[in-house]
Write an enzyme that holds these catalytic residues in place. Sequence first.
Site, PDB file in Angstrom:
ATOM      1  CG  ASP A  79      -2.273   0.714   0.870  1.00 10.07           C
ATOM      2  OD1 ASP A  79      -2.286   1.949   1.087  1.00 10.07           O
ATOM      3  OD2 ASP A  79      -3.257   0.103   0.390  1.00 10.07           O
ATOM      4  CG  ASP A  80       0.614   6.111   0.643  1.00 14.17           C
ATOM      5  OD1 ASP A  80       1.629   6.278  -0.078  1.00 14.17           O
ATOM      6  OD2 ASP A  80      -0.136   7.041   0.979  1.00 14.17           O
ATOM      7  CG  ASP A 158      -6.022   6.273  -2.008  1.00 17.87           C
ATOM      8  OD1 ASP A 158      -7.197   6.670  -2.084  1.00 17.87           O
ATOM      9  OD2 ASP A 158      -5.469   5.996  -0.929  1.00 17.87           O
ATOM     10  CB  SER A 190      -9.648   4.826  -4.150  1.00 17.44           C
ATOM     11  OG  SER A 190      -8.816   3.772  -3.738  1.00 17.44           O
ATOM     12  CG  ASP A 219      -9.097   4.110   4.440  1.00 18.18           C
ATOM     13  OD1 ASP A 219      -9.558   3.924   3.299  1.00 18.18           O
ATOM     14  OD2 ASP A 219      -7.998   4.679   4.648  1.00 18.18           O
TER      15      ASP A 219
END
Length: 425
Positions: A79-80, A158, A190, A219
């Site tokens: 992820d990020d 995202d 997203s 989230d």
Amino acid sequence: MNPAGLIFVLALSTGTLALDNGVMRTPPMGWLAWERFRCDIDCDHDPKNCISEKLFMDMADRLAEDGWRELGYVYVNIDDCWSSMERDANGRLQADPKRFPNGIPHLARYVHDRGLKLGIYGDFGTHTCGGYPGTTLDKIHTDAQTFADWGIDMLKLDGCYSNATEQEKGYPLMSQALNATGRPIGYSCSWPAYQGGLPPKVNYTLLGEICNLWRNYGDIQDSWSSVLNIADWFFDNQDILQPAAGPGRWNDPDMLVVGDFGLSYDQSKTQLALWAIMAAPFFMSNDLRTIDSRSRSLLQNKGIIYINQDPLGIQGRRLIKEKSGVEVFWRQLSGGPSVLVFFCRREDMPYRYQTSLKKLNYAAGTYQVYDVYEEKLLSTIKDSTDFVVSINPSGVVVWYLVPAKQMLTDTMLFGGDRLDIPNRL
Ligand SMILES: *[C@@H]1O[C@H](CO)[C@@H](O)[C@H](O)[C@H]1NC(C)=O
Ligand SMILES: *[C@@H]1O[C@H](CO)[C@@H](O)[C@H](O)[C@H]1NC(C)=O
Ligand SMILES: *[C@@H]1O[C@H](CO)[C@@H](O)[C@H](O)[C@H]1NC(C)=O
């Protein structure tokens, strides 16, 4: 509407186009870093938990060696906070050199060598939500090509730091850019979560044509209130969301937090059952190196996975919301079987809920019932017969039902008295 009528309508609705990249014909399953490991980049002080190639290699090892891969949990998703703060001299994204010393292509090979797939995270906007370089319109083709060159199998895109007008261009353009690389890459958008998740701002027909899955809502956090809030939003809006799903195009209520800190054993069963009813992606976000055995066996429950992975891909619905706090959910599976989930949001003691299949819109007839969590074949019941299920506080009872006219012998449908799962992997 009776189940038969509903099945017909739903079957027609899944005839709409899905993104034609051949992947994720059933909801994707695997592991995703965000909920459990967030943006922990402090590898000096927290080497075991920081976002680094080591973390993803550890999870790949666990997925491959602890029985997860064989059940379908094949994605290892970054992820990020994986990238460097700067693009390279050619304007391409690059991994943080300290935390990913061997680079993403090496990690992709490591994951592929174990029969798994690698997912990565990007953000359509000037920056990612965590402040790392984002993908603006002029960078979409470069980034899609970089991910394909690296051997990436899934992209979660995202939407921090872009506005609605830009997103309307960016999300479809990334879909085209991924397609143009020639590499099938699952595409998670997203976008709807940034537009409130509902029409008229969100066009689910369009999403189904350009994305394999999409985050509709906020989230998930490691708590029961978060799981409940998400489930309520999805089922309150099921008339809009349910027809949008189908093979290759899934609503994504976000990760499974089973095996973390916030859910009780019964609440863990509930998250899994409701996510299976929703045909939701099964992305665990937990620590597979230290997960307790009870959580592991819930996540590895073959009946729950079988329901989630039904090839027809028709998302289930909430049938009833009782004043007592009991809710009943239903999902049609391919070939005739169906699933009922009896959920109790009460907080007092196990609740004895009385109903009949007829009251739950089942057609006249006799049904064979299998209790999925108890792994037990129950007695056969008639649609008109009243029965009682005892449901734990914030817990569920999950029934798998087969019409009697299709009734098979125990050994054909059930191995011993366990659900026998055909190998669909
Ligand atoms: C690209 O799109 C075309 C047309 O929809 C499809 O046939 C092809 O399989 C896609 N390729 C990839 C790699 O997604
Ligand atoms: C969206 O962002 C673009 C680029 O920054 C800008 O030109 C445009 O005016 C913005 N639109 C809205 C509606 O804010
Ligand atoms: C939604 O998208 C579809 C497919 O691109 C399009 O045909 C339809 O007109 C759109 N609907 C609305 C209300 O914009």
